[in-house]
Design an enzyme around this catalytic site. Structure first.
Site, PDB file in Angstrom:
ATOM      1  N   ARG A 125       8.819 -16.277 -11.566  1.00 36.36           N
ATOM      2  CA  ARG A 125       7.782 -16.605 -10.554  1.00 36.36           C
ATOM      3  C   ARG A 125       8.293 -16.483  -9.115  1.00 36.36           C
ATOM      4  O   ARG A 125       7.773 -17.110  -8.194  1.00 36.36           O
ATOM      5  CB  ARG A 125       7.219 -18.007 -10.778  1.00 36.36           C
ATOM      6  CG  ARG A 125       6.560 -18.163 -12.122  1.00 36.36           C
ATOM      7  CD  ARG A 125       5.654 -19.362 -12.178  1.00 36.36           C
ATOM      8  NE  ARG A 125       4.971 -19.366 -13.447  1.00 36.36           N
ATOM      9  CZ  ARG A 125       5.482 -19.894 -14.558  1.00 36.36           C
ATOM     10  NH1 ARG A 125       6.659 -20.464 -14.531  1.00 36.36           N
ATOM     11  NH2 ARG A 125       4.781 -19.838 -15.673  1.00 36.36           N
ATOM     12  N   LYS A 147       5.510  -5.933   1.767  1.00 36.26           N
ATOM     13  CA  LYS A 147       4.721  -5.220   0.742  1.00 36.26           C
ATOM     14  C   LYS A 147       5.675  -4.750  -0.349  1.00 36.26           C
ATOM     15  O   LYS A 147       6.698  -4.129  -0.058  1.00 36.26           O
ATOM     16  CB  LYS A 147       4.017  -4.012   1.345  1.00 36.26           C
ATOM     17  CG  LYS A 147       2.713  -4.357   2.015  1.00 36.26           C
ATOM     18  CD  LYS A 147       1.937  -3.084   2.314  1.00 36.26           C
ATOM     19  CE  LYS A 147       0.638  -3.404   3.031  1.00 36.26           C
ATOM     20  NZ  LYS A 147      -0.082  -2.199   3.453  1.00 36.26           N
ATOM     21  N   GLU A 189       7.139   7.970  10.482  1.00 36.25           N
ATOM     22  CA  GLU A 189       6.742   6.558  10.622  1.00 36.25           C
ATOM     23  C   GLU A 189       7.107   6.037  12.017  1.00 36.25           C
ATOM     24  O   GLU A 189       6.401   5.204  12.580  1.00 36.25           O
ATOM     25  CB  GLU A 189       7.389   5.689   9.538  1.00 36.25           C
ATOM     26  CG  GLU A 189       7.099   6.113   8.091  1.00 36.25           C
ATOM     27  CD  GLU A 189       5.696   5.765   7.577  1.00 36.25           C
ATOM     28  OE1 GLU A 189       4.889   5.174   8.333  1.00 36.25           O
ATOM     29  OE2 GLU A 189       5.412   6.102   6.412  1.00 36.25           O
ATOM     30  N   LYS A 231       6.262  -3.401  14.173  1.00 33.75           N
ATOM     31  CA  LYS A 231       5.794  -3.735  12.819  1.00 33.75           C
ATOM     32  C   LYS A 231       5.676  -5.257  12.647  1.00 33.75           C
ATOM     33  O   LYS A 231       4.686  -5.751  12.107  1.00 33.75           O
ATOM     34  CB  LYS A 231       6.767  -3.136  11.793  1.00 33.75           C
ATOM     35  CG  LYS A 231       6.471  -3.550  10.369  1.00 33.75           C
ATOM     36  CD  LYS A 231       5.941  -2.461   9.516  1.00 33.75           C
ATOM     37  CE  LYS A 231       5.387  -2.998   8.213  1.00 33.75           C
ATOM     38  NZ  LYS A 231       5.680  -2.178   7.067  1.00 33.75           N
ATOM     39  N   GLU A 241      -2.994  -8.097   5.303  1.00 31.66           N
ATOM     40  CA  GLU A 241      -3.868  -6.941   5.566  1.00 31.66           C
ATOM     41  C   GLU A 241      -5.344  -7.244   5.363  1.00 31.66           C
ATOM     42  O   GLU A 241      -6.045  -6.571   4.620  1.00 31.66           O
ATOM     43  CB  GLU A 241      -3.438  -5.739   4.708  1.00 31.66           C
ATOM     44  CG  GLU A 241      -3.985  -4.427   5.255  1.00 31.66           C
ATOM     45  CD  GLU A 241      -3.375  -3.194   4.602  1.00 31.66           C
ATOM     46  OE1 GLU A 241      -2.151  -3.107   4.476  1.00 31.66           O
ATOM     47  OE2 GLU A 241      -4.175  -2.313   4.236  1.00 31.66           O
ATOM     48  N   ARG A 245      -3.566  -5.206  10.115  1.00 32.71           N
ATOM     49  CA  ARG A 245      -2.415  -4.548   9.477  1.00 32.71           C
ATOM     50  C   ARG A 245      -2.762  -3.157   8.951  1.00 32.71           C
ATOM     51  O   ARG A 245      -1.883  -2.297   8.826  1.00 32.71           O
ATOM     52  CB  ARG A 245      -1.849  -5.433   8.355  1.00 32.71           C
ATOM     53  CG  ARG A 245      -0.606  -4.825   7.742  1.00 32.71           C
ATOM     54  CD  ARG A 245       0.159  -5.778   6.846  1.00 32.71           C
ATOM     55  NE  ARG A 245       1.295  -5.100   6.254  1.00 32.71           N
ATOM     56  CZ  ARG A 245       2.325  -5.707   5.675  1.00 32.71           C
ATOM     57  NH1 ARG A 245       2.354  -7.023   5.624  1.00 32.71           N
ATOM     58  NH2 ARG A 245       3.306  -5.013   5.152  1.00 32.71           N
ATOM     59  N   ASN A 249      -1.447   1.920   8.303  1.00 34.96           N
ATOM     60  CA  ASN A 249      -1.716   3.007   7.353  1.00 34.96           C
ATOM     61  C   ASN A 249      -2.171   4.278   8.064  1.00 34.96           C
ATOM     62  O   ASN A 249      -2.685   5.200   7.425  1.00 34.96           O
ATOM     63  CB  ASN A 249      -2.788   2.579   6.330  1.00 34.96           C
ATOM     64  CG  ASN A 249      -2.313   1.397   5.518  1.00 34.96           C
ATOM     65  OD1 ASN A 249      -1.113   1.245   5.295  1.00 34.96           O
ATOM     66  ND2 ASN A 249      -3.241   0.544   5.101  1.00 34.96           N
ATOM     67  N   HIS A 252      -2.070   7.769   6.567  1.00 37.79           N
ATOM     68  CA  HIS A 252      -1.824   7.607   5.134  1.00 37.79           C
ATOM     69  C   HIS A 252      -3.040   7.934   4.263  1.00 37.79           C
ATOM     70  O   HIS A 252      -2.886   8.171   3.073  1.00 37.79           O
ATOM     71  CB  HIS A 252      -1.346   6.181   4.823  1.00 37.79           C
ATOM     72  CG  HIS A 252       0.082   5.929   5.254  1.00 37.79           C
ATOM     73  ND1 HIS A 252       0.485   6.033   6.575  1.00 37.79           N
ATOM     74  CD2 HIS A 252       1.200   5.589   4.558  1.00 37.79           C
ATOM     75  CE1 HIS A 252       1.783   5.747   6.660  1.00 37.79           C
ATOM     76  NE2 HIS A 252       2.239   5.485   5.454  1.00 37.79           N
ATOM     77  N   HIS A 256      -1.357  10.088   1.662  1.00 42.08           N
ATOM     78  CA  HIS A 256      -1.115   9.691   0.265  1.00 42.08           C
ATOM     79  C   HIS A 256      -1.715  10.699  -0.705  1.00 42.08           C
ATOM     80  O   HIS A 256      -1.130  10.999  -1.743  1.00 42.08           O
ATOM     81  CB  HIS A 256      -1.732   8.312  -0.019  1.00 42.08           C
ATOM     82  CG  HIS A 256      -0.807   7.177   0.307  1.00 42.08           C
ATOM     83  ND1 HIS A 256      -1.239   5.874   0.407  1.00 42.08           N
ATOM     84  CD2 HIS A 256       0.527   7.149   0.542  1.00 42.08           C
ATOM     85  CE1 HIS A 256      -0.200   5.098   0.693  1.00 42.08           C
ATOM     86  NE2 HIS A 256       0.870   5.842   0.783  1.00 42.08           N
ATOM     87  N   HIS A 268       7.344  11.572   1.601  1.00 41.83           N
ATOM     88  CA  HIS A 268       6.280  10.696   2.108  1.00 41.83           C
ATOM     89  C   HIS A 268       5.994  10.942   3.599  1.00 41.83           C
ATOM     90  O   HIS A 268       4.844  11.128   3.995  1.00 41.83           O
ATOM     91  CB  HIS A 268       6.675   9.233   1.849  1.00 41.83           C
ATOM     92  CG  HIS A 268       5.702   8.250   2.386  1.00 41.83           C
ATOM     93  ND1 HIS A 268       4.458   8.048   1.819  1.00 41.83           N
ATOM     94  CD2 HIS A 268       5.761   7.428   3.469  1.00 41.83           C
ATOM     95  CE1 HIS A 268       3.807   7.136   2.523  1.00 41.83           C
ATOM     96  NE2 HIS A 268       4.576   6.747   3.520  1.00 41.83           N
TER      97      HIS A 268
HETATM   98  N1  GLY Z   1       3.566   0.438   5.612  1.00 35.99           N
HETATM   99  C1  GLY Z   1       2.344  -0.242   5.840  1.00 35.99           C
HETATM  100  C2  GLY Z   1       2.451  -1.725   5.817  1.00 35.99           C
HETATM  101  O1  GLY Z   1       3.516  -2.267   5.641  1.00 35.99           O
HETATM  102  O2  GLY Z   1       1.458  -2.410   5.944  1.00 35.99           O
END
Ligand code: GLY
Length: 364
Positions: A125, A147, A189, A231, A241, A245, A249, A252, A256, A268
Site C-alpha cells: 500500500r 505521475k 520537454e 514544473k 491534474e 496541470r 501535456n 502530447h 502520444h 518520446h
Molecule cells: N508530464 C506531464 C505531467 O507530469 O503532468
C-alpha cells in the site's frame, strides 16, 4: 564538489526536495535528510543501459555509506512499461523481504521512474520512493510531480497513480553518458516548458542552444533548475491534474498518438516535438498565433535537432489513435494551444477537418 542546488516542491505533508548536483557523492547525505536511515532496505531499479554506466558506482556509493541495497535491472525502453514487469518487480520485492519502511530508488530515465513509482505506490500500500533521474527527459519533467504508471492494451500511461517521491536527486553529469539522440529528445520537454509558461526561459534556451548542445555544465544546471521550477510551480497548484496541470501535456495529444502508431520507433521527445508543431499549426488556423510564430518555434526545434514532421505514417491511423486514447480515458479531444510563446490555454477541438488538415501537414 559543487554544493547541490535545491528547490522544494511544496505539497503540504507530501513536500519534497529536488537536489541538482554534479555527481552522486552527496546522495546518501540527502537520503538521510529525507528520513531514510541505514536500517531501511533499499532496492535500486534501473535498466540495462543505465546500469552499465552508473549501476556499480551508484550501488558502491550506497554501500560505502552503510546502506543495504539490492538492484533490479529492467530491459530498456517503453516495451518494459507494462503490468508483467510490475508483477516481476513485486516478486523480487517479496523475495527480498521488503517491509513498509523500505525504499525503492528509480535510477534511470522516464520509463524506469514511471515503473518504479507505480511499484512503490502499490507494494504494501505504498513504500518510500526516491527518484534519481539520469535522462534529460526525466530530469526536467517526469521525475517531478508524482505521475507513475504503465501502458496497457496499447494505451500509454492508462494504469497509474499519483505518488510523490520523498526526494529527487539529479546528477547533471549523468547526461554525459546519454546517447545524443536521447539528449536531444529530452530537449523537446525543455522547450515545451518555456512555451507553456515562460517566454524569457524560451529565449534563454534560444540564446544558449550551442552551449546546451555542447553540454556546458553551468548552463545545464540553470536549464534543469529552471525546468524543475516551472514544473513544480504547476504541480503545486494542481497536483492531480484537475485543471492547470494539463498544460504540461502540451504537444502530447498528437505526440502520444504518433509515438504509438510509429510503434515506438520514434523517441518520446521526438513525438512531442512533432506534436508541438501540430498544436501551433492548429492555433494558427484558429487565428490564435501568427504564421511567423509557428515558423520561429519550428526553426528552434529543428536547430535543436528535433523533427517537426514525420514520414511513412498514416494520418488516419494517428487520428484514430488520438480518438481511441481519449475514449479510453473517458474524454473529448483536449488540446493545449498557444496564444503566444509563454502562454497556452486548454481547448476541446471537435473539428475533424481541421485536425486532419494539420495531421497531413506534419505527416509528410
Ligand atoms: N508530464 C506531464 C505531467 O507530469 O503532468
Amino acid at each position: 564538489m559543487v554544493v547541490p542546488d535545491s528547490l522544494v516542491v511544496s505539497l503540504g505533508e507530501r513536500s519534497y526536495p529536488i537536489y541538482i548536483a554534479n555527481n552522486f557523492s552527496g546522495f546518501c547525505t540527502c537520503l538521510k535528510e529525507a528520513g531514510i536511515g541505514l536500517e531501511q532496505k533499499l532496492v535500486v531499479i534501473t535498466d540495462e543501459n543505465v546500469d552499465s554506466c552508473h549501476g556499480a558506482g551508484f550501488l558502491e556509493e550506497l554501500k560505502s555509506s552503510g546502506y543495504k541495497a539490492e538492484k533490479y535491472v529492467l530491459a530498456p525502453g517503453e516495451r518494459s512499461k507494462n503490468l508483467e514487469t510490475i508483477q516481476n518487480i513485486y516478486r523480487f520485492l517479496i523475495n527480498s523481504k521488503l517491509d513498509r519502511k523500505s525504499a525503492l530508488i528509480a535510477l534511470g530515465g522516464g520509463v524506469v521512474g514511471d515503473i518504479t513509482g507505480f511499484a512503490a505506490s502499490t507494494f504494501l500500500r505504498g513504500i518510500n520512493f526516491i527518484q534519481v533521474p539520469t535522462s534529460l527527459l526525466a530530469q526536467v519533467d517526469s521525475s517531478v510531480g508524482g505521475k507513475t504508471g504503465v501502458d496497457f492494451d496499447n494505451v500509454k500511461n492508462i494504469i497509474g497513480t499519483f505518488y510523490q517521491p520523498k526526494m529527487v536527486y539529479i546528477n547533471v553529469n549523468s547526461l554525459k553518458t546519454l546517447p545524443p539522440r536521447e539528449f536531444i529528445s529530452g530537449m523537446a520537454e525543455v522547450i515545451k516548458h518555456g512555451i507553456i509558461r515562460n517566454a524569457d526561459f524560451f529565449n534563454y534556451i534560444k540564446d544558449h542552444l550551442d552551449e546546451i548542445l555542447n553540454y556546458n555544465e553551468n548552463v545545464m544546471r540553470h536549464v534543469i533548475k529552471a525546468n524543475c521550477s516551472i514544473k513544480s510551480d504547476v504541480v503545486e497548484q494542481d497536483e492531480r491534474e484537475s485543471g492547470l496541470r494539463a498544460i504540461l501535456n502540451f504537444g502530447h495529444t498528437i505526440g502520444h498518438a504518433v509515438e504509438s502508431v510509429s510503434d515506438f520507433e520514434l523517441l518520446h521527445g521526438e513525438c512531442v516535438s512533432i506534436g508541438i508543431v501540430g498544436a501551433f499549426k492548429i492555433a494558427c488556423y484558429l487565428g490564435m498565433v501568427s504564421a511567423e510564430t509557428v515558423d520561429d518555434v519550428a526553426a528552434m526545434l529543428e536547430k535543436t535537432g528535433l523533427p517537426t514532421s514525420v514520414k511513412n505514417l498514416n494520418p488516419d491511423k494517428v487520428y484514430e489513435k488520438m480518438l481511441y486514447d481519449k475514449k479510453a480515458k473517458g474524454g473529448r479531444l483536449l488540446f493545449v494551444l498557444p496564444r503566444a510563446v509563454g502562454d497556452v490555454i486548454l481547448r476541446f477541438i471537435d473539428d475533424d477537418k481541421l485536425i486532419m488538415k494539420v495531421l497531413t501537414e506534419i505527416i509528410v
